[in-house]
Design an enzyme around this catalytic site. Sequence first.
Site, PDB file in Angstrom:
ATOM      1  N   GLU A   1       5.228   4.384   4.090  1.00 19.15           N
ATOM      2  CA  GLU A   1       6.498   4.169   3.396  1.00 19.15           C
ATOM      3  C   GLU A   1       7.499   3.420   4.271  1.00 19.15           C
ATOM      4  O   GLU A   1       8.239   2.563   3.783  1.00 19.15           O
ATOM      5  CB  GLU A   1       7.084   5.508   2.933  1.00 19.15           C
ATOM      6  CG  GLU A   1       6.324   6.158   1.796  1.00 19.15           C
ATOM      7  CD  GLU A   1       6.316   5.318   0.526  1.00 19.15           C
ATOM      8  OE1 GLU A   1       7.213   4.455   0.361  1.00 19.15           O
ATOM      9  OE2 GLU A   1       5.409   5.503  -0.298  1.00 19.15           O
TER      10      GLU A   1
ATOM     11  N   TYR B   1      15.259   7.025  -0.824  1.00 18.15           N
ATOM     12  CA  TYR B   1      13.969   6.686  -1.419  1.00 18.15           C
ATOM     13  C   TYR B   1      12.816   7.258  -0.605  1.00 18.15           C
ATOM     14  O   TYR B   1      11.893   7.887  -1.143  1.00 18.15           O
ATOM     15  CB  TYR B   1      13.801   5.166  -1.540  1.00 18.15           C
ATOM     16  CG  TYR B   1      12.358   4.797  -1.678  1.00 18.15           C
ATOM     17  CD1 TYR B   1      11.686   4.988  -2.886  1.00 18.15           C
ATOM     18  CD2 TYR B   1      11.615   4.335  -0.587  1.00 18.15           C
ATOM     19  CE1 TYR B   1      10.339   4.716  -3.009  1.00 18.15           C
ATOM     20  CE2 TYR B   1      10.267   4.059  -0.706  1.00 18.15           C
ATOM     21  CZ  TYR B   1       9.630   4.245  -1.915  1.00 18.15           C
ATOM     22  OH  TYR B   1       8.290   3.995  -2.023  1.00 18.15           O
TER      23      TYR B   1
ATOM     24  N   ASP C   1      11.902   2.777  -6.032  1.00 18.53           N
ATOM     25  CA  ASP C   1      11.915   1.582  -5.202  1.00 18.53           C
ATOM     26  C   ASP C   1      12.133   0.376  -6.116  1.00 18.53           C
ATOM     27  O   ASP C   1      12.446   0.530  -7.302  1.00 18.53           O
ATOM     28  CB  ASP C   1      10.627   1.466  -4.382  1.00 18.53           C
ATOM     29  CG  ASP C   1       9.399   1.182  -5.250  1.00 18.53           C
ATOM     30  OD1 ASP C   1       9.505   1.196  -6.497  1.00 18.53           O
ATOM     31  OD2 ASP C   1       8.320   0.939  -4.674  1.00 18.53           O
TER      32      ASP C   1
END
Length: 343
Positions: free
Chosen positions: A39, A121, A139
Amino acid sequence: MTVDASNALLRWYVVDKRSLPWRAEPSERPDPYRVWLSEIMLQQTTVAAVRPYFEKFTSRWPTVEALAAAHEADVMAAWAGLGYYARARNLIACARAVAAGGGRFPGTEAELLKLPGIGRYTAAAIAAIAFGRRAVVVDSNVERVVSRLFAVKQELPAARQHIYALADSITPERQCGDFAQAMMDLGSSICTPREPKCGLCPLTEICAARLEGEPARYPLKAAKRPRPQKKGFAYWLQHDDHVLLVRRPGKGLLGGMLALPTGTWAQSPELGDGAPVAANWNEVGAVDHVFTHFALNLRLFRAEAPDRAAGEIWWPVERLAEAGLPTVFAKLAERGAAWRKAA
């Protein structure tokens, strides 16, 4: 729409999900370290660009403890070319914070948000994918899917909070990790920016933008401001078969990275600004590079050094690819190496 959207998407995901090196198989338990690492790498970067970096990192540093024990310069060099180098500095800081706390990532958004480099996020993505928590993961791909699904008329970036609330409304209580990844996959492979493949989309029957007939119109975006233009000079100082490199300050743009010496980047810099020595500098090339907030034209000048001073970083020209230079300086190094061969 809540149940219809989530069920349709989850059924689609079972069959059509992407095979990615950081994803756990259905019979496996997700590894929070791999989820977190992927991520962070994927922020503002494509899957294709990230894949080789992820495989290199996990081969060299297979656990968060291994990454925490690594030398910062080694991590920064391994990151070179992936861009947005503040992510790499936060990666090291986060790994060390997790290792210091026993080597386990916290499983809630609130605790994850306390770690370096983890924002709204990323915290939601880790909580959902690695720990199965219900979290609203938004996202750029999810943003696009939701804005089309509901035909959001408000422009980005002002619409972001509204889109988040709409994403919340369709996020299921269970299988949140699969749902989050399904939304990402849908945006990446089907609900693409310019030519969405509506005929393949599992949400096509309930998509408001498709029913309007112009799905590619969404998300609506405010006009972008012109990106400022800056100029600068970089210096190729060579002695025998070695070139002088410097380590940039730890904070700021490209912080902590090895680079060619350079001066201030501004609208009208003066030649000689940032030169490592007084010399007869000759121009040998230039590169254009775009950063997040400005575009840069960087001209390269070269000179021969009479000797190599102790304490300086002199790197073999033939091994510059191993120096882990950030992209803009790697481009300049190609110009310098090409000049050297032609000379």
